[in-house]
Motif scaffolding. Structure first.
Motif, PDB file in Angstrom:
ATOM      1  N   PRO A 150       0.837  -1.202   0.000  1.00 41.61           N
ATOM      2  CA  PRO A 150       0.000   0.000   0.000  1.00 41.61           C
ATOM      3  C   PRO A 150       0.872   1.253   0.000  1.00 41.61           C
ATOM      4  N   HIS A 151       0.275   2.373  -0.327  1.00 45.25           N
ATOM      5  CA  HIS A 151       1.002   3.648  -0.259  1.00 45.25           C
ATOM      6  C   HIS A 151       1.133   4.010   1.220  1.00 45.25           C
ATOM      7  N   ASP A 152       2.224   3.541   1.807  1.00 39.29           N
ATOM      8  CA  ASP A 152       2.420   3.646   3.245  1.00 39.29           C
ATOM      9  C   ASP A 152       3.917   3.797   3.502  1.00 39.29           C
ATOM     10  N   PRO A 153       4.314   4.667   4.428  1.00 43.90           N
ATOM     11  CA  PRO A 153       5.752   4.859   4.677  1.00 43.90           C
ATOM     12  C   PRO A 153       6.454   3.609   5.217  1.00 43.90           C
ATOM     13  N   ARG A 154       5.689   2.628   5.697  1.00 46.28           N
ATOM     14  CA  ARG A 154       6.286   1.386   6.208  1.00 46.28           C
ATOM     15  C   ARG A 154       6.515   0.341   5.115  1.00 46.28           C
ATOM     16  N   ALA A 155       6.131   0.655   3.888  1.00 46.82           N
ATOM     17  CA  ALA A 155       6.210  -0.322   2.793  1.00 46.82           C
ATOM     18  C   ALA A 155       7.634  -0.801   2.539  1.00 46.82           C
ATOM     19  N   ALA A 156       8.615   0.082   2.598  1.00 45.89           N
ATOM     20  CA  ALA A 156      10.002  -0.330   2.350  1.00 45.89           C
ATOM     21  C   ALA A 156      10.463  -1.336   3.400  1.00 45.89           C
TER      22      ALA A 156
ATOM     23  N   ALA B   9      20.620  -6.751  -2.180  1.00 49.40           N
ATOM     24  CA  ALA B   9      19.232  -6.812  -2.641  1.00 49.40           C
ATOM     25  C   ALA B   9      18.310  -5.982  -1.754  1.00 49.40           C
ATOM     26  N   THR B  10      18.473  -6.079  -0.431  1.00 50.28           N
ATOM     27  CA  THR B  10      17.603  -5.296   0.455  1.00 50.28           C
ATOM     28  C   THR B  10      17.908  -3.804   0.345  1.00 50.28           C
ATOM     29  N   LEU B  11      19.159  -3.434   0.167  1.00 45.53           N
ATOM     30  CA  LEU B  11      19.507  -2.019   0.005  1.00 45.53           C
ATOM     31  C   LEU B  11      18.853  -1.435  -1.247  1.00 45.53           C
ATOM     32  N   VAL B  12      19.031  -2.101  -2.373  1.00 47.09           N
ATOM     33  CA  VAL B  12      18.489  -1.577  -3.633  1.00 47.09           C
ATOM     34  C   VAL B  12      16.966  -1.620  -3.622  1.00 47.09           C
ATOM     35  N   THR B  13      16.389  -2.713  -3.129  1.00 46.63           N
ATOM     36  CA  THR B  13      14.925  -2.809  -3.058  1.00 46.63           C
ATOM     37  C   THR B  13      14.346  -1.707  -2.182  1.00 46.63           C
ATOM     38  N   SER B  14      14.970  -1.457  -1.050  1.00 50.06           N
ATOM     39  CA  SER B  14      14.502  -0.416  -0.151  1.00 50.06           C
ATOM     40  C   SER B  14      14.483   0.947  -0.840  1.00 50.06           C
ATOM     41  N   GLU B  15      15.535   1.246  -1.578  1.00 52.42           N
ATOM     42  CA  GLU B  15      15.590   2.521  -2.296  1.00 52.42           C
ATOM     43  C   GLU B  15      14.490   2.614  -3.343  1.00 52.42           C
TER      44      GLU B  15
ATOM     45  N   TYR C  75       7.027   5.085  -3.118  1.00 52.98           N
ATOM     46  CA  TYR C  75       6.198   5.769  -2.122  1.00 52.98           C
ATOM     47  C   TYR C  75       6.280   7.290  -2.285  1.00 52.98           C
ATOM     48  N   ARG C  76       7.482   7.811  -2.450  1.00 51.27           N
ATOM     49  CA  ARG C  76       7.674   9.267  -2.537  1.00 51.27           C
ATOM     50  C   ARG C  76       7.121   9.893  -3.809  1.00 51.27           C
ATOM     51  N   HIS C  77       7.144   9.149  -4.909  1.00 46.67           N
ATOM     52  CA  HIS C  77       6.808   9.746  -6.204  1.00 46.67           C
ATOM     53  C   HIS C  77       5.473   9.286  -6.769  1.00 46.67           C
ATOM     54  N   THR C  78       4.655   8.615  -5.954  1.00 47.16           N
ATOM     55  CA  THR C  78       3.317   8.222  -6.392  1.00 47.16           C
ATOM     56  C   THR C  78       2.335   8.469  -5.250  1.00 47.16           C
TER      57      THR C  78
ATOM     58  N   TYR D 270      19.894  13.293   0.314  1.00 51.68           N
ATOM     59  CA  TYR D 270      18.788  12.610  -0.344  1.00 51.68           C
ATOM     60  C   TYR D 270      19.056  12.604  -1.842  1.00 51.68           C
ATOM     61  N   GLY D 271      18.247  11.849  -2.560  1.00 55.93           N
ATOM     62  CA  GLY D 271      18.384  11.800  -4.007  1.00 55.93           C
ATOM     63  C   GLY D 271      19.495  10.883  -4.498  1.00 55.93           C
ATOM     64  N   ARG D 272      19.960   9.966  -3.648  1.00 55.18           N
ATOM     65  CA  ARG D 272      21.047   9.084  -4.058  1.00 55.18           C
ATOM     66  C   ARG D 272      20.591   7.641  -4.254  1.00 55.18           C
ATOM     67  N   GLY D 273      19.309   7.387  -4.151  1.00 53.00           N
ATOM     68  CA  GLY D 273      18.810   6.018  -4.239  1.00 53.00           C
ATOM     69  C   GLY D 273      19.118   5.337  -5.556  1.00 53.00           C
ATOM     70  N   LEU D 274      18.895   6.020  -6.656  1.00 53.89           N
ATOM     71  CA  LEU D 274      19.152   5.395  -7.948  1.00 53.89           C
ATOM     72  C   LEU D 274      20.640   5.310  -8.242  1.00 53.89           C
ATOM     73  N   LEU D 275      21.430   6.133  -7.579  1.00 50.77           N
ATOM     74  CA  LEU D 275      22.885   6.003  -7.649  1.00 50.77           C
ATOM     75  C   LEU D 275      23.306   4.684  -6.995  1.00 50.77           C
ATOM     76  N   ILE D 276      22.657   4.320  -5.915  1.00 53.31           N
ATOM     77  CA  ILE D 276      22.932   3.046  -5.245  1.00 53.31           C
ATOM     78  C   ILE D 276      22.620   1.879  -6.178  1.00 53.31           C
ATOM     79  N   VAL D 277      21.537   1.992  -6.947  1.00 50.32           N
ATOM     80  CA  VAL D 277      21.213   0.955  -7.926  1.00 50.32           C
ATOM     81  C   VAL D 277      22.369   0.802  -8.912  1.00 50.32           C
ATOM     82  N   ARG D 278      22.871   1.910  -9.411  1.00 49.78           N
ATOM     83  CA  ARG D 278      23.963   1.875 -10.397  1.00 49.78           C
ATOM     84  C   ARG D 278      25.230   1.260  -9.816  1.00 49.78           C
ATOM     85  N   ILE D 279      25.462   1.437  -8.529  1.00 50.67           N
ATOM     86  CA  ILE D 279      26.673   0.905  -7.905  1.00 50.67           C
ATOM     87  C   ILE D 279      26.536  -0.591  -7.601  1.00 50.67           C
ATOM     88  N   CYS D 280      25.379  -1.009  -7.134  1.00 48.01           N
ATOM     89  CA  CYS D 280      25.235  -2.382  -6.639  1.00 48.01           C
ATOM     90  C   CYS D 280      24.627  -3.381  -7.622  1.00 48.01           C
TER      91      CYS D 280
END
Length: 166
Positions: free
Chosen positions: A20-26, A49-55, A61-64, A119-129
């Motif tokens: 659900p659209h909930d801050p606890r979803a991650a 996997a948990t780091l990238v999934t969490s991001e 959640y933030r953009h929808t 903030y704003g580094r989540g997709l950078l983490i995807v690129r690294i991992c």
């Protein structure tokens, strides 16, 4: 290192979790992912996997304003694919094009140059991992679902904090 039996290759597994659209979803996504990876003897992929999934779930959640869905599945050669669907059709970089040959190195340089970002580094983490990633928009006609689907893959040898295979 997990072993993949011929039976596993013939019967690949897949799990889906509606969020659900909930801050606890991650946090719920992380708990679920850890349980699935432990059960399928893929524990060495747990941290990246948990780091990238969490991001990615946090971004959903933030953009929808709607729900999201996580799909976890095994793909060939012991690789893991995690997909996140959300209701926003906009595909952010880096998911709008395939990873470049030296993208991980470029991402590490970008992270080193921007150490003060909070903030704003989540997709950078995807690129690294992540070993591979992608995304595509979903049309309204496709099973009545719209939005986008972003995914990433990890190989059995995870990256460490510096993006170097362990």
């Amino acid at each position: 290192m997990p072993t993949v039996s011929p039976e596993d290759l013939e019967n690949p597994w897949s799990y889906s979790l509606r969020l659900p659209h909930d801050p606890r979803a991650a946090a719920i996504a992380r708990i679920t992912l850890r349980a699935v990876l432990a059960r399928h003897d893929m524990g060495e992929l747990t941290d990246p996997a948990t780091l990238v999934t969490s991001e990615m779930v946090t971004n959903a959640y933030r953009h929808t304003t709607g729900p999201a869905e996580m799909r976890i599945r095994a793909v060939e050669e012991g690789r893991l694919r995690v997909s996140i669907w959300d209701t926003n059709p906009d595909i952010p970089p880096p998911f709008d094009k395939p990873p470049a040959l030296f993208d991980r190195s470029a991402a590490l340089a970008e992270a080193a140059a921007n150490t003060k970002a909070t903030y704003g580094r989540g997709l950078l983490i995807v690129r690294i991992c992540a070993d591979n990633w992608g995304g595509y928009a979903l049309a309204d006609e496709l099973f009545g679902i719209s939005g986008k689907l972003l995914w990433f893959e990890l190989a059995p040898t995870p990256c460490d904090a510096f993006g170097i295979a362990a």
